[in-house]
Design a protein around this motif. Structure first.
Motif, short mmCIF file in Angstrom:
data_model
loop_
_atom_site.label_atom_id
_atom_site.label_comp_id
_atom_site.label_asym_id
_atom_site.label_seq_id
_atom_site.Cartn_x
_atom_site.Cartn_y
_atom_site.Cartn_z
N GLY A 1 0.98 -1.42 -0.21
CA GLY A 1 0.24 0.29 -0.02
C GLY A 1 0.79 1.54 0.05
N LEU A 2 2.22 0.75 0.27
CA LEU A 2 3.27 1.86 0.05
C LEU A 2 3.16 2.29 -1.14
N GLU A 3 3.92 3.87 -1.18
CA GLU A 3 4.22 4.23 -3.09
C GLU A 3 5.54 3.13 -3.17
N TRP A 4 6.13 2.86 -4.40
CA TRP A 4 7.75 2.60 -4.57
C TRP A 4 7.81 1.96 -5.33
N ALA A 5 9.91 1.70 -6.21
CA ALA A 5 10.18 1.45 -6.71
C ALA A 5 11.20 1.07 -6.28
N LEU A 6 11.83 0.45 -7.93
CA LEU A 6 12.70 -0.03 -7.88
C LEU A 6 14.42 0.68 -8.14
N LEU A 7 15.37 0.75 -7.66
CA LEU A 7 16.36 1.16 -8.73
C LEU A 7 17.56 -0.33 -9.00
N SER A 8 18.04 -0.25 -10.26
CA SER A 8 18.26 -1.89 -10.51
C SER A 8 19.80 -1.83 -11.57
N PRO A 9 20.85 -1.49 -10.59
CA PRO A 9 21.95 -1.43 -11.69
C PRO A 9 22.02 -3.18 -12.06
N THR A 10 22.45 -3.13 -13.04
CA THR A 10 23.45 -4.29 -13.47
C THR A 10 24.53 -4.53 -12.45
N SER A 11 25.31 -5.42 -12.99
CA SER A 11 26.37 -5.37 -12.09
C SER A 11 28.10 -4.53 -12.21
N VAL A 12 28.41 -4.33 -11.45
CA VAL A 12 28.84 -2.93 -10.96
C VAL A 12 30.27 -2.80 -11.30
N LEU A 13 31.10 -2.29 -12.17
CA LEU A 13 32.47 -1.77 -12.18
C LEU A 13 33.79 -2.47 -10.82
N GLU A 14 33.07 -1.61 -10.33
CA GLU A 14 34.10 -2.11 -8.76
C GLU A 14 33.51 -3.77 -8.45
N THR A 15 32.72 -3.89 -8.48
CA THR A 15 32.63 -5.40 -7.45
C THR A 15 33.12 -5.98 -8.71
N SER A 16 32.86 -6.10 -9.66
CA SER A 16 33.30 -6.82 -11.11
C SER A 16 34.53 -7.34 -10.97
N LEU A 17 35.83 -5.87 -11.21
CA LEU A 17 36.78 -5.52 -11.19
C LEU A 17 37.63 -5.83 -10.47
N LEU A 18 37.18 -4.53 -9.28
CA LEU A 18 38.36 -4.62 -8.07
C LEU A 18 38.32 -6.13 -7.08
N SER A 19 36.90 -6.44 -7.24
CA SER A 19 36.97 -8.19 -6.56
C SER A 19 38.36 -9.25 -7.71
N MET A 20 39.57 -8.71 -9.03
CA MET A 20 39.53 -9.67 -9.18
C MET A 20 40.90 -9.00 -8.16
N ILE A 21 41.80 -8.48 -8.69
CA ILE A 21 42.72 -7.97 -8.61
C ILE A 21 43.55 -9.13 -7.22
#
Length: 296
Positions: free
Chosen positions: A125-145
């Motif tokens: 019953g509340l107003e709502w929305a979604l913020l939906s980023p795709t995969s993030v460069l910081e997570t996908s690449l910095l985690s690969m170091i």
């Protein structure tokens, strides 16, 4: 007043900063008393509350109009977000914007948890929305170091799957606009970068920008689970929810969203993967060189 949960994290912290820069009153929520001090600056009201302790949430939401709902990525997503939703209804919050995601998980454990939360919010019953980023460069690449340091390349089980990776700063900037300026009830704001690229493509960019070879090393899910359990001290469940299910979705073509929503919201062009890599060049250039051998 906008309440940001998970305000010490990548998304919550970025959105808090962007709202404060825009002069929008923001309350930054953290579960750790020692972390609250970092938010003591003009325009930001720090508050200590814990999504695992529902009794702490009511005071945190007093006077709040909108909640930006961000929670840790584990098997308690639905429980924690349900606690926030119930508290929001009790104190009269008008709107919830939930951090969701553009990668389609089709009933895997992580997807099921988030889907249950979205269903509850949409029926609240509340107003709502979604913020939906795709995969993030910081997570996908910095985690690969660490992989680059240990085996000389990027290790994953994503195959040739392509993703329009997005920069975390772009997600935060778009999120602040959604929270402060937009009111499309029930909209899913899908935020992506401008180009679909595979991990192999990203490794070619990494190699070109850093001037050193950084190959992509593709392994089966089972081998990646073994490496994460043995080398990163994860449990099998943590490896699945935190890492492997995302690579599986990429591999299966479930992460191919590529939208113009960031430009629509901000009037700016999204950060390209090459520009982001160039701005983080030293982090990858300084990783130690070793021969590719992830299973040795």
């Amino acid at each position: 007043m906008i309440l940001v949960t998970g305000a010490t994290g990548m998304f919550g912290g970025g959105v808090t900063d962007q709202l404060a820069q825009r002069g929008v009153p923001v309350r930054a929520m953290t579960s750790h008393p020692g972390s609250a001090a970092q938010f003591k600056r003009p325009g930001v009201d720090p508050v200590v509350a814990d999504m695992d302790r529902p009794e702490t949430l009511l005071d945190a939401m007093a006077g709040v109009d909108t909640v930006f709902l961000v929670s840790p990525m584990d098997d308690r997503v639905a429980v924690r977000e349900g606690n926030v939703l119930e508290a929001a209804r009790r104190v009269g919050v008008r709107r919830i914007v939930k951090l969701f995601g553009a990668v389609e998980h089709h009933g895997d454990p992580l997807g099921s948890l988030h889907d249950a939360s979205v269903d509850a919010i949409s029926q609240s019953g509340l107003e709502w929305a979604l913020l939906s980023p795709t995969s993030v460069l910081e997570t996908s690449l910095l985690s690969m170091i660490p992989w680059i340091e240990e085996v000389g390349g990027v290790v994953a089980s994503a195959g040739e799957g392509k993703v329009a990776h997005v920069a975390a700063d772009d997600v935060a900037r778009a999120g602040a606009v959604v929270l402060a300026d937009r009111r499309e009830n029930g909209r899913d704001y899908v935020i992506t970068g401008p180009q679909l690229l595979s991990l192999g493509d990203l490794c070619e960019i990494l190699s070109r920008v850093t001037g050193r070879p950084i190959p992509y090393i593709d392994v089966p899910d089972e081998e990646l689970e073994r490496l994460l359990v043995e080398e990163a001290n994860m449990t099998a469940d943590q490896a699945e929810i935190g890492v492997i299910c995302h690579f599986r979705a990429w591999r299966n073509g479930q992460a191919t969203a590529c939208t113009d929503t960031y430009r629509e919201l901000t009037g700016l062009q999204p950060t390209t993967s090459e520009a982001w890599i160039a701005s983080h060049r030293d982090l990858f250039s300084n990783a130690r060189d070793k021969a590719p051998n992830p299973t040795g």
